[in-house]
Scaffold this motif. Structure first.
Motif, PDB file in Angstrom:
ATOM      1  N   ALA A 355      35.500  38.560  50.220  1.00  0.00           N
ATOM      2  CA  ALA A 355      35.353  37.213  49.851  1.00  0.00           C
ATOM      3  C   ALA A 355      34.408  37.091  48.519  1.00  0.00           C
ATOM      4  CB  ALA A 355      35.062  36.168  51.022  1.00  0.00           C
ATOM      5  N   MET A 356      33.333  37.772  48.732  1.00  0.00           N
ATOM      6  CA  MET A 356      32.313  37.707  47.524  1.00  0.00           C
ATOM      7  C   MET A 356      32.576  38.106  46.244  1.00  0.00           C
ATOM      8  SD  MET A 356      29.428  36.303  48.440  1.00  0.00           S
ATOM      9  CE  MET A 356      28.295  36.886  47.070  1.00  0.00           C
ATOM     10  N   SER A 357      33.699  39.248  46.419  1.00  0.00           N
ATOM     11  CA  SER A 357      34.073  39.702  45.208  1.00  0.00           C
ATOM     12  C   SER A 357      35.391  38.907  44.537  1.00  0.00           C
ATOM     13  CB  SER A 357      34.565  41.112  45.397  1.00  0.00           C
ATOM     14  OG  SER A 357      35.837  41.016  46.357  1.00  0.00           O
ATOM     15  N   SER A 358      35.888  37.833  45.243  1.00  0.00           N
ATOM     16  CA  SER A 358      36.901  36.864  44.713  1.00  0.00           C
ATOM     17  C   SER A 358      36.576  36.316  43.482  1.00  0.00           C
ATOM     18  CB  SER A 358      37.615  36.315  45.906  1.00  0.00           C
ATOM     19  OG  SER A 358      38.688  35.613  45.548  1.00  0.00           O
ATOM     20  N   THR A 359      37.810  36.092  42.572  1.00  0.00           N
ATOM     21  CA  THR A 359      37.522  34.980  41.627  1.00  0.00           C
ATOM     22  C   THR A 359      37.278  33.568  42.126  1.00  0.00           C
ATOM     23  OG1 THR A 359      39.852  34.750  41.363  1.00  0.00           O
ATOM     24  CG2 THR A 359      38.839  36.340  39.756  1.00  0.00           C
ATOM     25  N   GLY A 360      37.811  33.532  43.475  1.00  0.00           N
ATOM     26  CA  GLY A 360      37.679  32.046  43.968  1.00  0.00           C
ATOM     27  C   GLY A 360      36.300  31.371  44.185  1.00  0.00           C
ATOM     28  N   THR A 361      35.380  32.643  44.509  1.00  0.00           N
ATOM     29  CA  THR A 361      34.154  32.275  44.611  1.00  0.00           C
ATOM     30  C   THR A 361      33.351  31.768  43.361  1.00  0.00           C
ATOM     31  OG1 THR A 361      33.863  34.209  46.254  1.00  0.00           O
ATOM     32  CG2 THR A 361      31.616  33.449  45.435  1.00  0.00           C
ATOM     33  N   VAL A 362      33.639  32.209  42.082  1.00  0.00           N
ATOM     34  CA  VAL A 362      33.109  31.889  40.837  1.00  0.00           C
ATOM     35  C   VAL A 362      33.378  30.460  40.854  1.00  0.00           C
ATOM     36  CG1 VAL A 362      33.255  32.408  38.623  1.00  0.00           C
ATOM     37  CG2 VAL A 362      33.284  34.241  40.179  1.00  0.00           C
ATOM     38  N   ALA A 363      34.713  29.984  40.771  1.00  0.00           N
ATOM     39  CA  ALA A 363      35.193  28.522  40.413  1.00  0.00           C
ATOM     40  C   ALA A 363      35.158  27.531  41.487  1.00  0.00           C
ATOM     41  CB  ALA A 363      36.541  28.567  40.076  1.00  0.00           C
ATOM     42  N   ASN A 364      34.562  27.936  42.800  1.00  0.00           N
ATOM     43  CA  ASN A 364      34.401  27.029  43.721  1.00  0.00           C
ATOM     44  C   ASN A 364      33.223  25.783  43.273  1.00  0.00           C
ATOM     45  OD1 ASN A 364      35.162  26.668  46.650  1.00  0.00           O
ATOM     46  ND2 ASN A 364      32.883  26.701  47.019  1.00  0.00           N
ATOM     47  N   PRO A 365      33.570  24.630  43.824  1.00  0.00           N
ATOM     48  CA  PRO A 365      32.439  23.706  43.215  1.00  0.00           C
ATOM     49  C   PRO A 365      31.077  23.653  43.883  1.00  0.00           C
ATOM     50  CG  PRO A 365      34.044  22.851  45.003  1.00  0.00           C
ATOM     51  CD  PRO A 365      34.531  24.053  44.584  1.00  0.00           C
ATOM     52  N   ARG A 366      31.062  24.320  44.946  1.00  0.00           N
ATOM     53  CA  ARG A 366      29.682  24.354  45.638  1.00  0.00           C
ATOM     54  C   ARG A 366      29.248  25.859  45.609  1.00  0.00           C
ATOM     55  NH1 ARG A 366      27.906  22.940  51.913  1.00  0.00           N
ATOM     56  NH2 ARG A 366      25.633  23.749  51.626  1.00  0.00           N
ATOM     57  N   ASP A 367      28.228  26.459  45.316  1.00  0.00           N
ATOM     58  CA  ASP A 367      27.665  27.719  45.226  1.00  0.00           C
ATOM     59  C   ASP A 367      27.952  28.285  46.651  1.00  0.00           C
ATOM     60  OD1 ASP A 367      27.355  27.572  42.569  1.00  0.00           O
ATOM     61  OD2 ASP A 367      25.327  27.301  42.776  1.00  0.00           O
ATOM     62  N   VAL A 368      28.155  29.411  46.866  1.00  0.00           N
ATOM     63  CA  VAL A 368      28.511  29.949  48.230  1.00  0.00           C
ATOM     64  C   VAL A 368      28.097  31.634  48.063  1.00  0.00           C
ATOM     65  CG1 VAL A 368      30.784  30.639  47.636  1.00  0.00           C
ATOM     66  CG2 VAL A 368      29.829  30.879  50.079  1.00  0.00           C
ATOM     67  N   GLY A 369      27.117  32.096  48.750  1.00  0.00           N
ATOM     68  CA  GLY A 369      26.387  33.171  48.845  1.00  0.00           C
ATOM     69  C   GLY A 369      26.963  33.985  50.233  1.00  0.00           C
ATOM     70  N   ARG A 370      26.314  35.038  50.393  1.00  0.00           N
ATOM     71  CA  ARG A 370      26.740  35.967  51.625  1.00  0.00           C
ATOM     72  C   ARG A 370      26.360  35.192  52.969  1.00  0.00           C
ATOM     73  NH1 ARG A 370      28.008  40.966  50.977  1.00  0.00           N
ATOM     74  NH2 ARG A 370      27.582  41.433  53.235  1.00  0.00           N
ATOM     75  N   GLN A 371      25.416  34.576  53.007  1.00  0.00           N
ATOM     76  CA  GLN A 371      24.836  33.921  54.364  1.00  0.00           C
ATOM     77  C   GLN A 371      25.699  32.780  54.683  1.00  0.00           C
ATOM     78  OE1 GLN A 371      20.709  31.989  54.341  1.00  0.00           O
ATOM     79  NE2 GLN A 371      20.632  33.006  56.328  1.00  0.00           N
ATOM     80  N   GLU A 372      26.067  32.002  53.663  1.00  0.00           N
ATOM     81  CA  GLU A 372      27.214  30.929  53.646  1.00  0.00           C
ATOM     82  C   GLU A 372      28.575  31.390  54.016  1.00  0.00           C
ATOM     83  OE1 GLU A 372      24.026  29.600  51.141  1.00  0.00           O
ATOM     84  OE2 GLU A 372      24.961  31.245  50.859  1.00  0.00           O
ATOM     85  N   TYR A 373      28.895  32.449  53.497  1.00  0.00           N
ATOM     86  CA  TYR A 373      30.244  32.979  53.672  1.00  0.00           C
ATOM     87  C   TYR A 373      30.026  33.433  55.391  1.00  0.00           C
ATOM     88  CZ  TYR A 373      33.321  33.205  49.675  1.00  0.00           C
ATOM     89  OH  TYR A 373      33.866  33.041  48.535  1.00  0.00           O
ATOM     90  N   ALA A 374      29.200  34.115  55.760  1.00  0.00           N
ATOM     91  CA  ALA A 374      29.270  34.497  56.920  1.00  0.00           C
ATOM     92  C   ALA A 374      29.372  33.366  58.182  1.00  0.00           C
ATOM     93  CB  ALA A 374      27.700  35.354  57.267  1.00  0.00           C
ATOM     94  N   ARG A 375      28.516  32.430  57.828  1.00  0.00           N
ATOM     95  CA  ARG A 375      28.607  31.024  58.448  1.00  0.00           C
ATOM     96  C   ARG A 375      30.058  30.587  58.593  1.00  0.00           C
ATOM     97  NH1 ARG A 375      23.497  27.283  57.967  1.00  0.00           N
ATOM     98  NH2 ARG A 375      24.213  26.608  60.090  1.00  0.00           N
ATOM     99  N   LEU A 376      30.433  30.328  57.410  1.00  0.00           N
ATOM    100  CA  LEU A 376      32.192  29.951  57.250  1.00  0.00           C
ATOM    101  C   LEU A 376      32.969  30.694  57.977  1.00  0.00           C
ATOM    102  CD1 LEU A 376      32.033  28.861  53.433  1.00  0.00           C
ATOM    103  CD2 LEU A 376      32.527  27.489  55.118  1.00  0.00           C
ATOM    104  N   PHE A 377      32.931  32.035  57.862  1.00  0.00           N
ATOM    105  CA  PHE A 377      33.818  32.913  58.897  1.00  0.00           C
ATOM    106  C   PHE A 377      33.664  32.746  60.380  1.00  0.00           C
ATOM    107  CE2 PHE A 377      34.404  35.504  54.885  1.00  0.00           C
ATOM    108  CZ  PHE A 377      35.950  35.569  55.019  1.00  0.00           C
ATOM    109  N   LYS A 378      32.366  32.237  60.782  1.00  0.00           N
ATOM    110  CA  LYS A 378      32.180  32.344  62.191  1.00  0.00           C
ATOM    111  C   LYS A 378      32.648  30.891  62.511  1.00  0.00           C
ATOM    112  CE  LYS A 378      27.951  35.378  62.341  1.00  0.00           C
ATOM    113  NZ  LYS A 378      26.739  35.565  62.586  1.00  0.00           N
ATOM    114  N   TYR A 379      32.405  30.077  61.945  1.00  0.00           N
ATOM    115  CA  TYR A 379      32.659  28.775  62.238  1.00  0.00           C
ATOM    116  C   TYR A 379      34.070  28.472  62.255  1.00  0.00           C
ATOM    117  CZ  TYR A 379      27.979  26.437  61.923  1.00  0.00           C
ATOM    118  OH  TYR A 379      26.750  26.031  62.186  1.00  0.00           O
ATOM    119  N   ALA A 380      34.977  29.035  61.228  1.00  0.00           N
ATOM    120  CA  ALA A 380      36.470  28.823  61.094  1.00  0.00           C
ATOM    121  C   ALA A 380      36.796  29.539  62.265  1.00  0.00           C
ATOM    122  CB  ALA A 380      36.775  29.356  60.035  1.00  0.00           C
TER     123      ALA A 380
END
Length: 388
Positions: A355-380
């Protein structure tokens, strides 16, 4: 300054396929799959091309989530046949392969991973590109994105060039009428995700906004109808147009983190693309709401959802997305996809890396790093509302 790129010609409405009878050229290579052959759609296309006087060759070896291996096989057919039209017929996989073949046929000196927005390819010396979608979701017929699976590395290659936007896109609503309900739902949810992400992307613009908003309204209105009754031709036509408009929207703004996460999930767990992005959509809206609530509120207003302020309107939009998922029997959590917790958690770091290597990360309105992605995957996975 921002450059916008759209197909030169788009043919819409019932009977649009007849445009092929007017096509000028010598040889047409159709890139498709065996489903299009078995449904008779391939024959309908070939017959019209032959009526226009073109010699026709077919590569029907495209598979879901197409690999570099498939592209290489199709390129060999193109180089042997020498077409002046390359035609992508089918879902997003067929059109993505057609776009990749178009580049490598014209530029045999290039490797697949050298297809980038910054490279000047100099195409259209040998052929032109025509896309005919038979599903209503990917928008690939109108975009400059190519998604190909690298089987060895188990990753989806996100390739792109404005030069691979089709010369012609044919949108005949009779073609998606053959889709079964599950495919109708998955592709429609893909279109919705494209449009919603295009609307909040950091790179959005007035043109992408207009296309995205129309597409969002159309998917909410017509996807349940097409899911319940595949022969509802008004719903089929509106969805087919919406998918292309959503494709033009995100192609000229950008996808965001629902796609970054969905591509990662699809590559590692073989989940169909539309389902893999849709499952993350409600969670990513909740996550982005801290910085994009006003944008989501505009979508809620367009859908007539009500609400007193931006926060309440965004909450209503999240629930509307979840209700749409319920209406078409879509997944509300990653667990609903049948993925075991143990397998998911074992690959969590890999999911985050991808997910971090995706272009979608760059254009997302809110910044997202490794920690946020990990939590998003877990919550989902658990179906928990995002609260961070």
């Amino acid at each position: 300054m921002w450059e916008l790129t759209f197909p030169r010609t788009i043919i819409i409405g019932e009977g649009a396929l007849d445009y092929l009878e007017e096509l000028r050229g010598q040889r047409a290579l159709i890139i498709t799959d065996r489903t299009m052959r078995s449904l008779g759609i391939l024959d309908e296309v070939a017959r019209r091309l032959e009526k226009a006087g073109l010699q026709v060759e077919v590569f029907d070896g495209v598979e879901p989530e197409p690999s570099k291996r498939i592209v290489e096989r199709a390129v060999q057919v193109a180089r042997s046949f020498g077409p002046d039209w390359i035609i992508g017929l089918g879902g997003g996989s067929c059109m993505d392969v057609a776009k990749a073949v178009f580049v490598l046929y014209e530029r045999p000196d290039l490797a697949l991973d050298e297809i980038t927005p910054l490279a000047e390819l100099g195409l259209r010396k040998k052929a032109r590109l025509l896309n005919i979608p038979t599903t209503s979701g990917t928008g690939s017929e109108a975009t400059w994105a190519i998604v190909i699976t690298d089987e060895r590395e188990q990753r989806k290659m996100e390739l792109a060039s404005r030069e691979v936007v089709a010369d012609v896109a044919i949108l005949d609503p009779s073609l998606p009428a053959s889709m079964p309900p599950r495919l109708t739902a998955d592709t429609g949810l893909d279109a919705l995700t494209h449009a919603l992400e295009a609307y909040v992307s950091k790179w959005r613009n007035d043109f992408s906004d207009a296309l995205a908003l129309w597409a969002i309204r159309a998917v909410f209105r017509y996807l349940p109808r097409a899911y319940r009754n595949g022969q509802d031709m008004e719903a089929r036509e509106k969805l087919h147009n919406a998918a292309t408009m959503a494709g033009m929207a995100f192609s000229n703004s950008q996808i965001c983190i629902a796609h970054a996460m969905g591509h990662a999930l699809g590559a590692l767990f073989k989940v169909p693309h539309g389902r893999s992005v849709a499952v993350f959509l409600p969670y990513t809206i909740e996550y982005n709401a801290r910085v994009a609530a006003d944008r989501y509120a505009e979508v809620a207003d367009a859908l007539g959802l009500g609400g007193e302020d931006a926060a309440e309107k965004t909450a209503k939009l999240v629930e509307a997305v979840r209700e749409l998922l319920r209406e078409v029997d879509g997944p509300l959590s990653v667990a609903d996809l049948g993925i075991s917790r143990a397998d998911y958690e074992a690959k969590l770091e890999d999911l985050v890396d991808r997910a971090m290597s995706s272009t979608g990360t760059v254009a997302n309105p809110r910044d997202v790093g490794r920690q946020e992605y990990a939590r998003l995957f877990k919550y989902a996975y658990e179906g928990k509302p995002i609260d961070f």
